[in-house]
Motif scaffolding. Structure first.
Motif, PDB file in Angstrom:
ATOM      1  N   TYR A  89      38.193  32.786  33.350  1.00  0.00           N
ATOM      2  CA  TYR A  89      39.022  31.802  34.199  1.00  0.00           C
ATOM      3  C   TYR A  89      40.302  32.208  34.578  1.00  0.00           C
ATOM      4  O   TYR A  89      40.639  31.787  35.715  1.00  0.00           O
ATOM      5  N   ARG A  92      39.618  33.669  37.928  1.00  0.00           N
ATOM      6  CA  ARG A  92      39.470  32.737  38.928  1.00  0.00           C
ATOM      7  C   ARG A  92      40.604  31.979  39.197  1.00  0.00           C
ATOM      8  O   ARG A  92      40.687  32.018  40.665  1.00  0.00           O
ATOM      9  N   LEU A  93      41.779  31.970  38.580  1.00  0.00           N
ATOM     10  CA  LEU A  93      42.915  31.385  39.130  1.00  0.00           C
ATOM     11  C   LEU A  93      43.595  32.065  39.860  1.00  0.00           C
ATOM     12  O   LEU A  93      44.253  31.854  40.808  1.00  0.00           O
ATOM     13  N   SER A  96      42.501  32.084  43.299  1.00  0.00           N
ATOM     14  CA  SER A  96      42.849  30.949  44.040  1.00  0.00           C
ATOM     15  C   SER A  96      44.248  31.085  44.757  1.00  0.00           C
ATOM     16  O   SER A  96      44.867  30.296  45.518  1.00  0.00           O
ATOM     17  N   SER A  97      44.804  32.222  44.621  1.00  0.00           N
ATOM     18  CA  SER A  97      46.024  32.395  44.878  1.00  0.00           C
ATOM     19  C   SER A  97      46.266  33.553  46.123  1.00  0.00           C
ATOM     20  O   SER A  97      45.314  34.452  46.321  1.00  0.00           O
ATOM     21  N   LEU A 117      50.547  29.134  41.241  1.00  0.00           N
ATOM     22  CA  LEU A 117      48.975  28.968  41.147  1.00  0.00           C
ATOM     23  C   LEU A 117      48.614  27.797  41.151  1.00  0.00           C
ATOM     24  O   LEU A 117      49.310  26.605  40.595  1.00  0.00           O
ATOM     25  N   ARG A 118      47.352  27.557  41.626  1.00  0.00           N
ATOM     26  CA  ARG A 118      46.738  26.207  41.519  1.00  0.00           C
ATOM     27  C   ARG A 118      45.262  26.368  41.185  1.00  0.00           C
ATOM     28  O   ARG A 118      44.626  27.539  41.238  1.00  0.00           O
ATOM     29  N   ARG A 119      44.656  25.201  40.426  1.00  0.00           N
ATOM     30  CA  ARG A 119      43.215  25.273  39.810  1.00  0.00           C
ATOM     31  C   ARG A 119      42.590  24.063  40.808  1.00  0.00           C
ATOM     32  O   ARG A 119      43.035  23.049  40.834  1.00  0.00           O
ATOM     33  N   CYS A 136      48.777  24.620  38.669  1.00  0.00           N
ATOM     34  CA  CYS A 136      48.607  25.040  37.515  1.00  0.00           C
ATOM     35  C   CYS A 136      49.611  24.527  36.444  1.00  0.00           C
ATOM     36  O   CYS A 136      51.011  24.567  36.755  1.00  0.00           O
ATOM     37  N   TYR A 140      48.157  27.281  31.886  1.00  0.00           N
ATOM     38  CA  TYR A 140      47.067  27.712  32.780  1.00  0.00           C
ATOM     39  C   TYR A 140      47.826  29.035  33.646  1.00  0.00           C
ATOM     40  O   TYR A 140      47.187  30.184  33.835  1.00  0.00           O
ATOM     41  N   THR A 141      49.083  28.765  33.880  1.00  0.00           N
ATOM     42  CA  THR A 141      49.851  29.817  34.427  1.00  0.00           C
ATOM     43  C   THR A 141      49.769  31.063  33.788  1.00  0.00           C
ATOM     44  O   THR A 141      49.619  32.283  34.261  1.00  0.00           O
ATOM     45  N   ALA A 144      46.737  32.920  33.544  1.00  0.00           N
ATOM     46  CA  ALA A 144      46.537  33.737  34.617  1.00  0.00           C
ATOM     47  C   ALA A 144      47.086  35.272  34.574  1.00  0.00           C
ATOM     48  O   ALA A 144      46.747  36.293  34.980  1.00  0.00           O
TER      49      ALA A 144
END
Length: 236
Positions: A89, A92-93, A96-97, A117-119, A136, A140-141, A144
């Motif tokens: 995961y 995956r994050l 997306s960046s 970062l975005r999710r 994020c 979550y940040t 990542a």
């Protein structure tokens, strides 16, 4: 700064002048976007006073390297299933960046420090993406960036990077408030005096106690099965 394709070459070449001197060379990239990143990095090295030499070491972009990293992670006998899921995961994050399209030797601490970062938002009922992206959280940040730090370590170990990039991971709020025996007893009394069936009251009490005692999310608690509870070890 110009990017050109030479006859017989599948790569893009840069051509620019700096302080009256002309610089030309192959970026080693087949797409113009990636070539632009390499050319910009070459100009940056010149402005920092570094002598520009012919590249004999081509670092991959993060998206390419992530495939090798995930293959190692999923097949590693030294990584636990939870760790493999965590890395998957985290990657995956990162994908997306804008880091995904950068050469890994050009991802500096400064770039990481300002990255946003975005999710994708997941529908909890279907476990499918809703198509909505959100920023994020710090948690979550951190996931990542911890994954990225491990990726850099493996890149150095596999001799893909000459030097391991060092950067700081922002602190995340911890779950340090646990339920005490007095609060647990008070909660049980309150639920026992409320309206509703006894079984429902007991289930509600168990969910709240486990949440406060372990820091687990409600969705994680509701997924617990008897085989997940190890009474002898006092462990879920």
């Amino acid at each position: 700064m110009k990017l050109v394709r030479k006859p017989g070459s599948s790569f893009w070449w840069f051509d620019f002048r700096f302080e009256g001197r002309r610089y030309r060379g192959s970026t080693g990239e087949k797409t113009k976007a990636a070539a632009g990143t390499v050319a910009a990095a070459a100009l940056t090295r010149l402005t920092e006073g570094t002598i520009l030499t012919k590249r004999n070491h081509r670092a991959p972009i993060l998206r390419e390297f992530s495939k090798r990293f995930l293959e190692w992670s999923q097949n590693s006998t030294t990584r636990k299933p939870a760790t493999r899921k965590y890395y998957a995961y985290g990657v995956r994050l990162l994908m997306s960046s804008k880091l995904a399209s950068m050469l890994i030797d050009q991802i500096t601490a400064e770039v990481i420090d300002v990255i946003k970062l975005r999710r994708p938002v997941i529908d909890r009922r279907t476990s499918e993406e809703t198509g909505t992206m959100v920023d994020c959280s710090r948690t979550y940040t951190a996931q990542a960036l911890r994954t990225l730090k491990v990726m850099f370590g493996k890149a150095r170990e596999w001799k893909v990077l000459r030097e391991r990039t060092s950067f700081t991971i922002p602190k995340t709020p911890g779950r340090d408030t646990l339920i005490d025996p007095e609060s647990e007893a008070a909660l049980e009394r309150e639920l026992a005096s409320s309206a509703g069936r006894a079984k429902s009251r007991l289930q509600a009490w168990l969910v709240v106690v486990i949440a406060q005692d372990t820091g687990m999310r409600p969705s994680e608690i509701l997924a617990i099965r008897l085989e997940d509870i190890h009474w002898a070890d006092r462990r879920i």
